[in-house]
Design a protein around this motif. Sequence first.
Motif, PDB file in Angstrom:
ATOM      1  N   ASN A 231     -24.044 -38.596  70.140  1.00 60.14           N
ATOM      2  CA  ASN A 231     -23.187 -39.121  69.092  1.00 60.14           C
ATOM      3  C   ASN A 231     -24.905 -38.701  68.067  1.00 60.14           C
ATOM      4  OD1 ASN A 231     -21.287 -39.937  69.911  1.00 60.14           O
ATOM      5  ND2 ASN A 231     -22.114 -41.690  70.259  1.00 60.14           N
ATOM      6  N   LYS A 232     -25.717 -38.008  68.973  1.00 60.79           N
ATOM      7  CA  LYS A 232     -27.150 -37.524  67.569  1.00 60.79           C
ATOM      8  C   LYS A 232     -27.277 -36.160  67.434  1.00 60.79           C
ATOM      9  CE  LYS A 232     -29.146 -41.355  67.913  1.00 60.79           C
ATOM     10  NZ  LYS A 232     -30.270 -41.792  68.858  1.00 60.79           N
ATOM     11  N   GLY A 233     -26.058 -35.280  67.387  1.00 60.63           N
ATOM     12  CA  GLY A 233     -26.104 -34.026  67.364  1.00 60.63           C
ATOM     13  C   GLY A 233     -26.299 -33.411  65.871  1.00 60.63           C
ATOM     14  N   TRP A 234     -25.992 -34.186  64.914  1.00 60.71           N
ATOM     15  CA  TRP A 234     -26.122 -34.342  63.858  1.00 60.71           C
ATOM     16  C   TRP A 234     -27.771 -33.823  63.772  1.00 60.71           C
ATOM     17  CZ3 TRP A 234     -23.442 -32.439  60.213  1.00 60.71           C
ATOM     18  CH2 TRP A 234     -23.647 -32.162  58.683  1.00 60.71           C
ATOM     19  N   THR A 235     -28.652 -34.886  63.945  1.00 57.90           N
ATOM     20  CA  THR A 235     -29.793 -34.138  64.613  1.00 57.90           C
ATOM     21  C   THR A 235     -30.370 -33.269  65.031  1.00 57.90           C
ATOM     22  OG1 THR A 235     -30.188 -36.483  63.873  1.00 57.90           O
ATOM     23  CG2 THR A 235     -32.487 -35.120  64.725  1.00 57.90           C
ATOM     24  N   TYR A 236     -29.619 -32.876  65.856  1.00 56.43           N
ATOM     25  CA  TYR A 236     -29.946 -31.205  66.109  1.00 56.43           C
ATOM     26  C   TYR A 236     -29.943 -30.111  65.528  1.00 56.43           C
ATOM     27  CZ  TYR A 236     -30.215 -35.161  70.065  1.00 56.43           C
ATOM     28  OH  TYR A 236     -29.982 -36.060  70.972  1.00 56.43           O
ATOM     29  N   ALA A 237     -27.761 -30.449  65.045  1.00 53.73           N
ATOM     30  CA  ALA A 237     -27.714 -29.106  64.078  1.00 53.73           C
ATOM     31  C   ALA A 237     -28.302 -29.136  62.866  1.00 53.73           C
ATOM     32  CB  ALA A 237     -25.951 -29.631  64.160  1.00 53.73           C
ATOM     33  N   LYS A 238     -28.883 -29.380  62.434  1.00 52.44           N
ATOM     34  CA  LYS A 238     -29.715 -29.584  61.144  1.00 52.44           C
ATOM     35  C   LYS A 238     -31.376 -29.121  61.356  1.00 52.44           C
ATOM     36  CE  LYS A 238     -30.400 -33.800  59.528  1.00 52.44           C
ATOM     37  NZ  LYS A 238     -31.016 -34.691  58.967  1.00 52.44           N
ATOM     38  N   HIS A 239     -31.929 -29.204  62.459  1.00 52.63           N
ATOM     39  CA  HIS A 239     -33.159 -28.724  63.106  1.00 52.63           C
ATOM     40  C   HIS A 239     -32.920 -27.077  63.629  1.00 52.63           C
ATOM     41  CE1 HIS A 239     -37.315 -28.089  65.733  1.00 52.63           C
ATOM     42  NE2 HIS A 239     -36.252 -27.205  66.603  1.00 52.63           N
ATOM     43  N   LEU A 240     -31.390 -27.034  63.963  1.00 55.76           N
ATOM     44  CA  LEU A 240     -31.189 -25.543  64.226  1.00 55.76           C
ATOM     45  C   LEU A 240     -31.107 -24.858  63.180  1.00 55.76           C
ATOM     46  CD1 LEU A 240     -28.090 -24.154  66.557  1.00 55.76           C
ATOM     47  CD2 LEU A 240     -28.432 -23.550  64.124  1.00 55.76           C
ATOM     48  N   LEU A 241     -30.421 -25.259  62.094  1.00 57.66           N
ATOM     49  CA  LEU A 241     -30.651 -24.456  60.481  1.00 57.66           C
ATOM     50  C   LEU A 241     -31.851 -24.704  59.977  1.00 57.66           C
ATOM     51  CD1 LEU A 241     -27.116 -26.410  59.809  1.00 57.66           C
ATOM     52  CD2 LEU A 241     -27.141 -23.967  60.133  1.00 57.66           C
ATOM     53  N   ALA A 242     -32.755 -25.642  60.080  1.00 59.78           N
ATOM     54  CA  ALA A 242     -34.360 -25.111  59.648  1.00 59.78           C
ATOM     55  C   ALA A 242     -34.482 -23.945  59.485  1.00 59.78           C
ATOM     56  CB  ALA A 242     -34.910 -26.139  59.742  1.00 59.78           C
ATOM     57  N   HIS A 243     -34.217 -23.800  61.552  1.00 54.36           N
ATOM     58  CA  HIS A 243     -34.415 -21.911  61.850  1.00 54.36           C
ATOM     59  C   HIS A 243     -34.590 -20.983  61.158  1.00 54.36           C
ATOM     60  CE1 HIS A 243     -37.243 -22.779  64.563  1.00 54.36           C
ATOM     61  NE2 HIS A 243     -36.589 -24.591  65.246  1.00 54.36           N
ATOM     62  N   GLU A 244     -33.164 -21.096  60.141  1.00 56.59           N
ATOM     63  CA  GLU A 244     -32.685 -20.000  59.752  1.00 56.59           C
ATOM     64  C   GLU A 244     -32.979 -20.147  58.030  1.00 56.59           C
ATOM     65  OE1 GLU A 244     -28.847 -19.241  60.642  1.00 56.59           O
ATOM     66  OE2 GLU A 244     -28.541 -21.459  59.966  1.00 56.59           O
ATOM     67  N   ARG A 245     -34.358 -20.566  57.435  1.00 58.03           N
ATOM     68  CA  ARG A 245     -34.853 -20.732  56.079  1.00 58.03           C
ATOM     69  C   ARG A 245     -34.946 -19.606  55.417  1.00 58.03           C
ATOM     70  NH1 ARG A 245     -38.831 -23.884  57.070  1.00 58.03           N
ATOM     71  NH2 ARG A 245     -38.242 -25.995  56.181  1.00 58.03           N
ATOM     72  N   THR A 246     -36.051 -18.498  56.321  1.00 63.36           N
ATOM     73  CA  THR A 246     -36.451 -17.355  55.866  1.00 63.36           C
ATOM     74  C   THR A 246     -35.162 -15.997  56.248  1.00 63.36           C
ATOM     75  OG1 THR A 246     -37.751 -16.251  57.377  1.00 63.36           O
ATOM     76  CG2 THR A 246     -38.587 -17.536  55.706  1.00 63.36           C
ATOM     77  N   ASN A 247     -34.650 -16.490  57.338  1.00 59.45           N
ATOM     78  CA  ASN A 247     -33.910 -15.227  58.244  1.00 59.45           C
ATOM     79  C   ASN A 247     -32.455 -14.782  57.742  1.00 59.45           C
ATOM     80  OD1 ASN A 247     -31.396 -14.345  60.773  1.00 59.45           O
ATOM     81  ND2 ASN A 247     -33.460 -13.947  60.772  1.00 59.45           N
TER      82      ASN A 247
END
Length: 399
Positions: A231-247
Amino acid sequence: MDLQFTPEELAFRQEVREWVAAHLPPDISHKVHQGLRLSRDDMQSWARILGRKGWLGYAWPQAFGGPGWNAIQKHLFEEECALAGAPRIVPFGPVMVAPVIMTFGSPEQQARFLPGIASGDVWWSQGYSEPGSGSDLASVKTRAERDGDHYIVNGQKTWTTLGQYGDWIFCLVRTSTEGKPQTGISFLLIDMKSPGVTVRPIIMLDGEHEVNEVFFDNVRVPANNLIGEENKGWTYAKHLLAHERTNIADVNRAKRELERLKRIAKAEGVWDDSRFRDQIALLEVDIVALEMMVLRVLSAERSGKQSLDVAGLLKIRGSEIQQRYAELMMQAAGPYALPFIQEAMEAGWQGDAALGGLWPGAAHHCAPLASTYFNLRKTTIYGGSNEVQRNIVSQTVLG
């Protein structure tokens, strides 16, 4: 704000440029520069070449086997690869799920999954979007119910890019219906060869099989494939999306395709048309402005300041630029760009000879243009539609 590269950074750029020139297979770079279809072997062979050098995980810290490059070095690496005609690294493994495993995974999960990602041997897919859960990602309905040492997964994912090649898929699954929708989501790694996993193609507007539907029918997934806490997957999903900032801006691809546009304009005789050249100049200004925005983010990171939260702006402008250069290529070729010939995406296509003289006078660079144009209609939709991105920008940037 300092947007100038240091002598050390320029030397690094040269090192990357020389290495890529020596190791990038010419047949692959030809396909990329001409906008032709890349096979799985093309993409994975380049990934494995990078993996042997230790550069597939180019954004990884040294502790996990990466080169430990800073933000500027990563940007320069991406730019030199793009300009040389290297396939874009398929991001789902090295760029997206790997940082989540590094940050939230157990030591056992890190030892199990990261080596295959770093080498390019294991192909990962992303299981986020669902029918009715695209930009509204928190509404995912794929269920994972605990059954002893396993989860039983049922549901559907869609728009799964290159999922037909996937060995593993990382999924957002619902493990609870209590509280806010975000609080009941977990992050689960699933072997796509498991019984009950079905991949069905979605054929896109350009006739290509790039995206898929993925169905889960009572798929048994070991509980030790859960990343972090339930039930903490939303936190991990947001962390993943942060790695797309400039890409996600894809500015390096835009710079390469700008040069392709200029080549087509000169070959088609419209380079001397001042009005058409004005349109190319306007596009180039937009690309430079986008690059400056990317460099502002990198400059903030280099100086240790809080980077600008402009991911939405980068996505909006980057996607619009991609559609614009595809449109200008079509306009440059004029009537020769109109035929939609799926076979023309293959290297070595014989042009007018294959059409029995129905397309006289067309150059080979005209053949893939319609397919490219159709394909890039997607860019303002995926990764969060531009309409949704504008709402996010208005709330987070403008206040």
